[in-house]
Scaffold this motif. Structure first.
Motif, short mmCIF file in Angstrom:
data_model
loop_
_atom_site.label_atom_id
_atom_site.label_comp_id
_atom_site.label_asym_id
_atom_site.label_seq_id
_atom_site.Cartn_x
_atom_site.Cartn_y
_atom_site.Cartn_z
N UNK A 36 1.88 58.55 -8.20
CA UNK A 36 2.22 59.42 -7.09
C UNK A 36 2.03 58.66 -5.79
N UNK A 37 3.13 58.33 -5.11
CA UNK A 37 3.07 57.62 -3.84
C UNK A 37 3.30 58.54 -2.65
N UNK A 71 9.68 70.70 -15.73
CA UNK A 71 9.40 70.26 -14.36
C UNK A 71 7.90 70.04 -14.27
N UNK A 72 7.52 68.81 -13.92
CA UNK A 72 6.11 68.48 -13.77
C UNK A 72 5.77 68.49 -12.29
N UNK A 73 4.79 69.27 -11.93
CA UNK A 73 4.28 69.33 -10.56
C UNK A 73 3.07 68.42 -10.53
N UNK A 74 3.13 67.39 -9.68
CA UNK A 74 2.04 66.43 -9.54
C UNK A 74 1.63 66.47 -8.07
N UNK A 75 0.39 66.94 -7.81
CA UNK A 75 -0.01 67.19 -6.42
C UNK A 75 -1.40 66.66 -6.13
N UNK A 76 -1.60 66.31 -4.85
CA UNK A 76 -2.90 65.79 -4.40
C UNK A 76 -3.90 66.89 -4.10
N UNK A 78 -4.83 71.37 -4.82
CA UNK A 78 -4.61 72.46 -5.76
C UNK A 78 -4.09 73.71 -5.08
N UNK A 79 -4.72 74.11 -3.95
CA UNK A 79 -4.41 75.40 -3.35
C UNK A 79 -3.79 75.35 -1.97
N UNK A 80 -3.72 74.19 -1.30
CA UNK A 80 -3.16 74.20 0.06
C UNK A 80 -1.64 74.43 0.00
N UNK A 81 -0.97 74.40 1.14
CA UNK A 81 0.46 74.74 1.22
C UNK A 81 1.32 73.92 0.26
N UNK A 82 0.97 72.67 0.03
CA UNK A 82 1.73 71.83 -0.90
C UNK A 82 0.89 71.44 -2.11
N UNK A 83 -0.05 72.30 -2.45
CA UNK A 83 -0.87 72.09 -3.63
C UNK A 83 -0.12 72.49 -4.89
N UNK A 119 -8.43 63.69 -8.62
CA UNK A 119 -7.89 64.53 -7.56
C UNK A 119 -6.39 64.73 -7.59
N UNK A 120 -5.73 64.26 -8.64
CA UNK A 120 -4.29 64.48 -8.82
C UNK A 120 -4.12 65.56 -9.89
N UNK A 121 -3.52 66.68 -9.48
CA UNK A 121 -3.35 67.83 -10.36
C UNK A 121 -1.93 67.82 -10.94
#
Length: 160
Positions: A36-37, A71-76, A78-83, A119-121
């Motif tokens: 994830x870049x 569809x895989x959601x990979x996020x930095x 968990x709950x913020x606007x782009x979590x 920290x990558x969900x």
């Protein structure tokens, strides 16, 4: 005829239009080497396989095909606007009812937590859409209909 790559591209385009603030890409050829870049998150679109119904042979094989897209959601976060959690909902909203190339409307089958690492969900959404698998053959060799007879016995010549 179904083109699985076209379906995946349709899904990615819809996600890019609906959620432009994150990276959207087809799953890479070497997923174990992918990192994830993007500063927020990424949505990765993958072909998950198909289920096929019984073949209906009317001198041409036709089968119902249920195409599965992940569809895989990979996020930095968990709950913020782009979590991960809000992105799961946003991806579901964007794709529910999508009519991808030669398919019926997409429906959501499941979503689930996959992992958290450093920290990558990662979450996974699974969608399905129905289409038909039809035998690819030269129809010029198939005999043409010459006569139609209705149940009540009336016969009419087919046009040339």
């Amino acid at each position: 005829m179904i083109d699985t790559r076209a379906v995946l591209k349709d899904v990615a385009e819809r996600l890019r239009a609906a959620i432009p603030e994150v990276e959207v890409a087809l799953t890479p050829e070497r997923p174990q080497a992918w990192r994830l870049n993007h500063p927020r998150a990424a949505l990765l679109v993958a072909y998950g396989g198909s289920r096929y119904g019984d073949a209906r042979d009317a001198d041409l094989v036709v089968q119902e095909r249920v195409l599965r897209v992940h569809v895989y959601v990979v996020a930095r976060a968990l709950h913020d606007a782009y979590g991960a959690v809000p992105l799961v909902d946003a991806a579901a909203d964007a794709l529910l009812g999508l009519r991808a190339t030669n398919c019926g409307r997409m429906r959501l089958v499941s979503d689930r937590f996959v992992s958290e690492e450093a920290g990558i969900w990662t979450y996974e959404l699974v969608f399905e859409a129905e289409t038909l698998a039809i035998e690819d053959r030269d129809l010029s060799a198939v005999p043409r209909l010459a006569r139609v007879t209705a149940d009540y016995g009336f016969e009419q010549e087919a046009p040339p």
